[in-house]
Design a protein around this motif. Structure first.
Motif, PDB file in Angstrom:
ATOM      1  N   LEU A  93     106.822 118.405 -31.611  1.00  0.00           N
ATOM      2  CA  LEU A  93     106.176 118.547 -32.912  1.00  0.00           C
ATOM      3  C   LEU A  93     106.564 117.532 -33.972  1.00  0.00           C
ATOM      4  O   LEU A  93     105.898 117.459 -35.006  1.00  0.00           O
ATOM      5  N   VAL A 119     100.661 127.392 -39.320  1.00  0.00           N
ATOM      6  CA  VAL A 119     100.356 128.071 -38.058  1.00  0.00           C
ATOM      7  C   VAL A 119     101.636 128.445 -37.327  1.00  0.00           C
ATOM      8  O   VAL A 119     101.784 129.563 -36.818  1.00  0.00           O
ATOM      9  N   LEU A 120     102.593 127.513 -37.269  1.00  0.00           N
ATOM     10  CA  LEU A 120     103.858 127.802 -36.582  1.00  0.00           C
ATOM     11  C   LEU A 120     104.637 128.920 -37.265  1.00  0.00           C
ATOM     12  O   LEU A 120     105.196 129.792 -36.603  1.00  0.00           O
ATOM     13  N   THR A 151      99.099 122.264 -42.142  1.00  0.00           N
ATOM     14  CA  THR A 151      98.379 123.257 -41.339  1.00  0.00           C
ATOM     15  C   THR A 151      99.191 123.667 -40.118  1.00  0.00           C
ATOM     16  O   THR A 151      99.312 124.854 -39.812  1.00  0.00           O
ATOM     17  N   VAL A 152      99.755 122.693 -39.418  1.00  0.00           N
ATOM     18  CA  VAL A 152     100.593 122.994 -38.255  1.00  0.00           C
ATOM     19  C   VAL A 152     101.803 123.816 -38.682  1.00  0.00           C
ATOM     20  O   VAL A 152     102.188 124.783 -38.021  1.00  0.00           O
ATOM     21  N   TYR A 153     102.398 123.442 -39.806  1.00  0.00           N
ATOM     22  CA  TYR A 153     103.542 124.167 -40.360  1.00  0.00           C
ATOM     23  C   TYR A 153     103.171 125.627 -40.612  1.00  0.00           C
ATOM     24  O   TYR A 153     103.892 126.546 -40.203  1.00  0.00           O
ATOM     25  N   TRP A 185     102.821 132.142 -36.399  1.00  0.00           N
ATOM     26  CA  TRP A 185     103.000 132.467 -34.980  1.00  0.00           C
ATOM     27  C   TRP A 185     104.409 132.988 -34.713  1.00  0.00           C
ATOM     28  O   TRP A 185     104.590 134.033 -34.085  1.00  0.00           O
ATOM     29  N   GLY A 224     111.244 121.593 -30.168  1.00  0.00           N
ATOM     30  CA  GLY A 224     110.372 121.382 -31.322  1.00  0.00           C
ATOM     31  C   GLY A 224     110.334 119.926 -31.737  1.00  0.00           C
ATOM     32  O   GLY A 224     109.266 119.388 -32.059  1.00  0.00           O
ATOM     33  N   VAL A 242     103.731 115.432 -35.367  1.00  0.00           N
ATOM     34  CA  VAL A 242     102.436 116.037 -35.682  1.00  0.00           C
ATOM     35  C   VAL A 242     102.496 117.164 -36.704  1.00  0.00           C
ATOM     36  O   VAL A 242     101.506 117.862 -36.894  1.00  0.00           O
ATOM     37  N   VAL A 243     103.632 117.344 -37.364  1.00  0.00           N
ATOM     38  CA  VAL A 243     103.728 118.459 -38.302  1.00  0.00           C
ATOM     39  C   VAL A 243     103.007 118.100 -39.596  1.00  0.00           C
ATOM     40  O   VAL A 243     103.399 117.220 -40.333  1.00  0.00           O
ATOM     41  N   THR A 244     101.913 118.801 -39.800  1.00  0.00           N
ATOM     42  CA  THR A 244     101.137 118.709 -41.040  1.00  0.00           C
ATOM     43  C   THR A 244     101.277 120.066 -41.733  1.00  0.00           C
ATOM     44  O   THR A 244     101.792 121.019 -41.137  1.00  0.00           O
ATOM     45  N   VAL A 249     111.283 123.496 -37.676  1.00  0.00           N
ATOM     46  CA  VAL A 249     110.026 123.264 -38.394  1.00  0.00           C
ATOM     47  C   VAL A 249     110.247 123.373 -39.901  1.00  0.00           C
ATOM     48  O   VAL A 249     109.729 122.560 -40.670  1.00  0.00           O
TER      49      VAL A 249
END
Length: 137
Positions: A74, A85-86, A81-83, A89, A70, A77-79, A11
């Motif tokens: 992913l 959150v990941l 925001t997703v970045y 997490w 990943g 879809v990595v934006t 990521v």
């Protein structure tokens, strides 16, 4: 914990190749003593070098598996925001591994706390210093 390491390296590389490369080098350096910690007890328990080598190698194979996973899930879809959150997490997973597994084990072997707390604080200082010295703008 190797699965989250592989996933976060993937990521991070998607978001910024420089950050991903630095993270991959840091994790690779960390994997040397980790491999020894897996292999040496097996070697001394069994006397079998090949078994120790194979188990040590197997423990590290989850990182590229996680990176591949990943990529499958992913990559498209990595934006930002997703970045974010990941990273949160996976960082939380690593903190929980330390809090629930590593620290209790360390205190079990150092019941008078002669080195554990000092080592934790020293580790935090090294991380804080590296964040300041190697800040990516």
């Amino acid at each position: 914990h190797n699965f989250p390491e592989g996933l976060i390296t993937f990521v991070a590389t998607l978001a910024d190749a420089r950050v991903g490369a630095v993270l991959a080098v840091a994790i690779s350096i960390h994997n040397i003593p980790e491999g020894l910690c897996v292999s040496l007890p097996i070697y001394f328990a069994t006397g079998n070098r090949m078994k120790a080598f194979l188990w040590g190698s197997l423990s590290g194979l989850f990182e590229p598996v996680a990176a591949f996973f990943g990529w499958l899930v992913l990559a498209s879809v990595v934006t930002p925001t997703v970045y974010a959150v990941l990273f949160g997490w996976i960082s939380g997973m690593m903190v929980m591994i330390c809090v629930k597994e590593i620290l209790p084990t360390a205190f079990r072997y150092d019941p008078k706390d002669t080195v554990v707390t000092h080592s934790v604080v020293a580790g935090m200082a090294v991380i804080a210093l590296s964040l300041v010295l190697f800040a990516v703008n």
